[in-house]
Design a protein around this motif. Structure first.
Motif, PDB file in Angstrom:
ATOM      1  N   LEU A 143     170.851  31.568  48.156  1.00 53.24           N
ATOM      2  CA  LEU A 143     169.331  32.323  47.669  1.00 53.24           C
ATOM      3  C   LEU A 143     169.483  33.421  48.561  1.00 53.24           C
ATOM      4  O   LEU A 143     168.036  33.920  47.447  1.00 53.24           O
ATOM      5  N   TYR A 146     168.955  36.806  46.581  1.00 54.20           N
ATOM      6  CA  TYR A 146     168.469  37.016  45.194  1.00 54.20           C
ATOM      7  C   TYR A 146     167.056  37.321  45.708  1.00 54.20           C
ATOM      8  O   TYR A 146     166.087  37.370  44.464  1.00 54.20           O
ATOM      9  N   LEU A 149     165.296  40.571  44.932  1.00 46.88           N
ATOM     10  CA  LEU A 149     165.764  40.766  43.388  1.00 46.88           C
ATOM     11  C   LEU A 149     164.072  40.115  42.622  1.00 46.88           C
ATOM     12  O   LEU A 149     163.322  40.670  42.552  1.00 46.88           O
ATOM     13  N   SER A 184     163.648  38.256  36.057  1.00 45.58           N
ATOM     14  CA  SER A 184     164.356  37.070  37.477  1.00 45.58           C
ATOM     15  C   SER A 184     165.596  36.799  37.588  1.00 45.58           C
ATOM     16  O   SER A 184     166.428  36.697  38.055  1.00 45.58           O
ATOM     17  N   LYS A 187     167.392  39.463  36.028  1.00 46.85           N
ATOM     18  CA  LYS A 187     168.670  40.144  37.871  1.00 46.85           C
ATOM     19  C   LYS A 187     169.230  39.131  39.071  1.00 46.85           C
ATOM     20  O   LYS A 187     170.077  39.605  38.922  1.00 46.85           O
ATOM     21  N   CYS A 188     169.000  38.295  38.610  1.00 51.55           N
ATOM     22  CA  CYS A 188     169.655  36.878  39.486  1.00 51.55           C
ATOM     23  C   CYS A 188     171.481  37.268  38.311  1.00 51.55           C
ATOM     24  O   CYS A 188     172.453  36.142  39.048  1.00 51.55           O
ATOM     25  N   SER A 191     172.527  40.716  35.980  1.00 56.53           N
ATOM     26  CA  SER A 191     172.751  41.386  37.119  1.00 56.53           C
ATOM     27  C   SER A 191     171.970  42.419  36.419  1.00 56.53           C
ATOM     28  O   SER A 191     172.773  44.171  35.979  1.00 56.53           O
TER      29      SER A 191
END
Length: 201
Positions: A143, A146, A149, A184, A187-188, A191
């Motif tokens: 994790l 991340y 981000l 989130s 993004k995680c 991408s």
């Protein structure tokens, strides 16, 4: 005149099947009637908008903000004639409810939201087994990449809140937290870095 099939009186079998089906329907109707009566009794002390006899509040779900202004502490919400929930919007009310048998209440709520054998409502050896299976996927080293981000998405949300609360008015958090969560995840998991904030439809 009797209708026989393999030596069985078909009309009698159909008659018994019809009686059985009608009995089941009648028993279910009685159960629903008792459930509705119990819900009405349990929610009688909480004022709320009038309900439609069949749909309840289904058609007015989008007007929850108006309801919160008119009933600032708690109000019942009916989904149909036989399913109702108490919507608690006041922190003091929530504290009282969760303070009295809160663990049992939370387990009941979780069982309603996610029935089955999920990690949230398990306990004992089965919980340990599932937890052991999930732990490697949520290890700190997995994790760690991340965190930045998620912090970036959270900072965007907090900046919005600073602007919105500058005049001292209250802010409805649900939409903002939903957008932050969506941002989130994008993004995680995908991408995807958006220059414009996502919009909840």
């Amino acid at each position: 005149m009797k209708l026989l099939w393999l030596g069985v009186d078909v009309s009698r079998v159909l008659h018994l099947a019809a009686v059985f089906c009608l009995t089941c329907v009648l028993l279910k109707a009685i159960q629903l009637f008792h459930r509705r009566r119990e819900l009405i009794r349990a929610l009688a002390d909480f004022p709320g908008f009038p309900t439609h006899w069949l749909f309840g509040h289904v058609h007015e779900v989008g007007e929850s903000r108006i309801w919160m202004q008119k009933y600032p502490h708690a109000h019942p919400m009916w989904f149909g004639s036989f399913s109702a929930f108490l919507v608690v919007t006041d922190p003091d009310y929530a504290k009282v409810l969760l303070g009295r048998g809160g663990e049992r209440l939370c387990k009941t709520c979780l069982a309603c939201v996610s029935p089955g054998n999920g990690l949230l409502i398990l306990h004992g050896p089965k919980w340990h087994q599932h937890r052991k299976l999930l732990t490697p996927g949520f290890h700190y080293d997995v994790l760690k990449p991340y965190v930045d981000l998620m912090a970036e998405s959270t900072n965007v949300m907090l900046d919005k809140w600073e602007k919105l609360t500058a005049d001292g008015k209250s802010v409805e958090l649900f939409e903002h937290v939903s957008l932050m969560t969506l941002d989130s995840i994008m993004k995680c998991a995908f991408s995807c870095h958006r220059h414009q904030p996502a919009v909840v439809i």
